[in-house]
Motif scaffolding. Sequence first.
Motif, PDB file in Angstrom:
ATOM      1  N   VAL A 169       0.862  -1.185   0.000  1.00  0.00           N
ATOM      2  CA  VAL A 169       0.000   0.000   0.000  1.00  0.00           C
ATOM      3  C   VAL A 169       0.900   1.238   0.000  1.00  0.00           C
ATOM      4  N   ILE A 170       0.598   2.194  -0.877  1.00  0.00           N
ATOM      5  CA  ILE A 170       1.376   3.428  -0.968  1.00  0.00           C
ATOM      6  C   ILE A 170       0.422   4.614  -0.875  1.00  0.00           C
ATOM      7  N   THR A 171       0.651   5.516   0.054  1.00  0.00           N
ATOM      8  CA  THR A 171      -0.140   6.754   0.110  1.00  0.00           C
ATOM      9  C   THR A 171       0.617   7.863  -0.623  1.00  0.00           C
ATOM     10  N   GLY A 172      -0.131   8.809  -1.140  1.00  0.00           N
ATOM     11  CA  GLY A 172       0.485   9.887  -1.917  1.00  0.00           C
ATOM     12  C   GLY A 172       1.114   9.364  -3.193  1.00  0.00           C
ATOM     13  N   ALA A 173       0.432   8.420  -3.849  1.00  0.00           N
ATOM     14  CA  ALA A 173       1.030   7.693  -4.973  1.00  0.00           C
ATOM     15  C   ALA A 173       0.941   8.407  -6.309  1.00  0.00           C
ATOM     16  N   SER A 174       0.300   9.572  -6.358  1.00  0.00           N
ATOM     17  CA  SER A 174       0.096  10.224  -7.652  1.00  0.00           C
ATOM     18  C   SER A 174       1.245  11.133  -8.060  1.00  0.00           C
ATOM     19  N   SER A 175       2.169  11.429  -7.139  1.00  0.00           N
ATOM     20  CA  SER A 175       3.265  12.335  -7.483  1.00  0.00           C
ATOM     21  C   SER A 175       4.458  12.120  -6.554  1.00  0.00           C
ATOM     22  N   GLY A 176       5.571  12.735  -6.903  1.00  0.00           N
ATOM     23  CA  GLY A 176       6.742  12.749  -6.034  1.00  0.00           C
ATOM     24  C   GLY A 176       7.269  11.378  -5.665  1.00  0.00           C
ATOM     25  N   ILE A 177       7.582  11.210  -4.391  1.00  0.00           N
ATOM     26  CA  ILE A 177       8.174   9.973  -3.898  1.00  0.00           C
ATOM     27  C   ILE A 177       7.193   8.804  -4.025  1.00  0.00           C
ATOM     28  N   GLY A 178       5.925   9.056  -3.760  1.00  0.00           N
ATOM     29  CA  GLY A 178       4.926   8.001  -3.879  1.00  0.00           C
ATOM     30  C   GLY A 178       4.825   7.462  -5.296  1.00  0.00           C
ATOM     31  N   LYS A 179       4.854   8.359  -6.268  1.00  0.00           N
ATOM     32  CA  LYS A 179       4.820   7.937  -7.673  1.00  0.00           C
ATOM     33  C   LYS A 179       6.075   7.151  -8.022  1.00  0.00           C
ATOM     34  N   ALA A 180       7.226   7.607  -7.525  1.00  0.00           N
ATOM     35  CA  ALA A 180       8.482   6.900  -7.792  1.00  0.00           C
ATOM     36  C   ALA A 180       8.456   5.498  -7.197  1.00  0.00           C
ATOM     37  N   LEU A 181       7.915   5.361  -5.989  1.00  0.00           N
ATOM     38  CA  LEU A 181       7.780   4.041  -5.374  1.00  0.00           C
ATOM     39  C   LEU A 181       6.920   3.124  -6.246  1.00  0.00           C
ATOM     40  N   TYR A 182       5.807   3.656  -6.698  1.00  0.00           N
ATOM     41  CA  TYR A 182       4.885   2.883  -7.531  1.00  0.00           C
ATOM     42  C   TYR A 182       5.575   2.399  -8.805  1.00  0.00           C
ATOM     43  N   GLU A 183       6.306   3.304  -9.461  1.00  0.00           N
ATOM     44  CA  GLU A 183       6.957   2.951 -10.714  1.00  0.00           C
ATOM     45  C   GLU A 183       8.087   1.948 -10.506  1.00  0.00           C
ATOM     46  N   GLU A 184       8.806   2.067  -9.396  1.00  0.00           N
ATOM     47  CA  GLU A 184       9.889   1.127  -9.106  1.00  0.00           C
ATOM     48  C   GLU A 184       9.344  -0.260  -8.753  1.00  0.00           C
ATOM     49  N   LEU A 185       8.220  -0.313  -8.076  1.00  0.00           N
ATOM     50  CA  LEU A 185       7.654  -1.592  -7.636  1.00  0.00           C
ATOM     51  C   LEU A 185       6.845  -2.296  -8.721  1.00  0.00           C
ATOM     52  N   ALA A 186       6.369  -1.528  -9.694  1.00  0.00           N
ATOM     53  CA  ALA A 186       5.512  -2.101 -10.735  1.00  0.00           C
ATOM     54  C   ALA A 186       6.242  -3.116 -11.609  1.00  0.00           C
ATOM     55  N   ILE A 187       7.560  -3.149 -11.566  1.00  0.00           N
ATOM     56  CA  ILE A 187       8.304  -4.096 -12.387  1.00  0.00           C
ATOM     57  C   ILE A 187       8.292  -5.498 -11.773  1.00  0.00           C
ATOM     58  N   PHE A 188       7.806  -5.606 -10.527  1.00  0.00           N
ATOM     59  CA  PHE A 188       7.759  -6.903  -9.847  1.00  0.00           C
ATOM     60  C   PHE A 188       6.338  -7.474  -9.891  1.00  0.00           C
ATOM     61  N   PRO A 189       6.207  -8.799  -9.887  1.00  0.00           N
ATOM     62  CA  PRO A 189       4.876  -9.408  -9.854  1.00  0.00           C
ATOM     63  C   PRO A 189       4.281  -9.300  -8.450  1.00  0.00           C
TER      64      PRO A 189
ATOM     65  N   ALA B 247      14.103  24.138  -2.513  1.00  0.00           N
ATOM     66  CA  ALA B 247      15.178  24.418  -1.568  1.00  0.00           C
ATOM     67  C   ALA B 247      16.518  24.500  -2.299  1.00  0.00           C
ATOM     68  N   LYS B 248      17.366  25.413  -1.852  1.00  0.00           N
ATOM     69  CA  LYS B 248      18.681  25.569  -2.460  1.00  0.00           C
ATOM     70  C   LYS B 248      19.580  24.398  -2.075  1.00  0.00           C
ATOM     71  N   GLY B 249      20.586  24.177  -2.892  1.00  0.00           N
ATOM     72  CA  GLY B 249      21.531  23.116  -2.601  1.00  0.00           C
ATOM     73  C   GLY B 249      21.186  21.819  -3.300  1.00  0.00           C
ATOM     74  N   LYS B 250      21.974  20.812  -3.051  1.00  0.00           N
ATOM     75  CA  LYS B 250      21.811  19.521  -3.698  1.00  0.00           C
ATOM     76  C   LYS B 250      20.552  18.832  -3.201  1.00  0.00           C
ATOM     77  N   ARG B 251      19.791  18.267  -4.138  1.00  0.00           N
ATOM     78  CA  ARG B 251      18.564  17.574  -3.793  1.00  0.00           C
ATOM     79  C   ARG B 251      18.581  16.153  -4.345  1.00  0.00           C
ATOM     80  N   LYS B 252      17.925  15.259  -3.642  1.00  0.00           N
ATOM     81  CA  LYS B 252      17.771  13.895  -4.107  1.00  0.00           C
ATOM     82  C   LYS B 252      16.647  13.832  -5.138  1.00  0.00           C
ATOM     83  N   THR B 253      16.714  12.858  -6.010  1.00  0.00           N
ATOM     84  CA  THR B 253      15.590  12.612  -6.897  1.00  0.00           C
ATOM     85  C   THR B 253      14.576  11.736  -6.164  1.00  0.00           C
ATOM     86  N   ALA B 254      13.340  11.793  -6.599  1.00  0.00           N
ATOM     87  CA  ALA B 254      12.306  10.959  -5.974  1.00  0.00           C
ATOM     88  C   ALA B 254      12.652   9.483  -6.114  1.00  0.00           C
TER      89      ALA B 254
END
Length: 269
Positions: free
Chosen positions: A12-32, A208-215
Amino acid sequence: MKKDFWNDRVVVITGASSGIGKALYEELAIFPCELVLLARRAAEIEEPKNKHERTIIHLVTCDLSDSTSVMDAIEWIQKKVTKIDVLFNNAGITAHGRFDSLSMDVYRKTFATNFFGPIQLVRGLLPLLLLTKGNIVTTSTVSALYGVPGRAAYSASKSALHAALESLRIETLESGLGVSLVCVPYTDTALRTSGLDASGEILSEAPAKGKRKTASEVAHVLMSVAQNKEARLVTFNLSGKFLEWMRFFSPKFLEKILYKKLYEDFKPH
């Protein structure tokens, strides 16, 4: 990270439509696996191109700030799945403003999304998580570790969530449930353009200024944490670890640094 860990899991992923939640969904979708995606705009979530042919995806409209919406989501999930292996407690909202300028409505809205909604969801899904000795992985912030100037409502709501989930972790020690809090650094998301200002209007701040992580980078860390029942409080980088340690060893020094670093965010106008 053990890739086969995700095979046949219910996530279960909350906030799945954008940002980190969307990234989680896309990374996990490759698994059965079976993915339950919660978001206010769940209908807008598109199926990723790399989706595994055996992956099952459920879209659930849920506004964490609305207790009725959360209850409807809980009831829907309880009818559709028989277990939950991992809950990515990811959705949240930020709020910026001086303590003396933040309206009480901003406090209420921030706590509704960052505290009451997640707590209600976790309570409702707990039986399904306990069945699998699953893991609750919460996307949090270093702002939860100390009251950050210009972020009183945000810090308070996330800190309260930490305390409640830490209580849950201790109370369920014998059940094998995992409860992890991950304090992510600045990340390329829409957090600052969807949060609240002191009066309750939508923020329109630059990233925010400075180095940022990608989702996607953050998603990979969250997925690794989900596989480790011993993970409790996880910080990403030196700045996060510095705040984590200095709050105990030298809070006066820490406050001076926060004052200097964030002065432009809370200086009197």
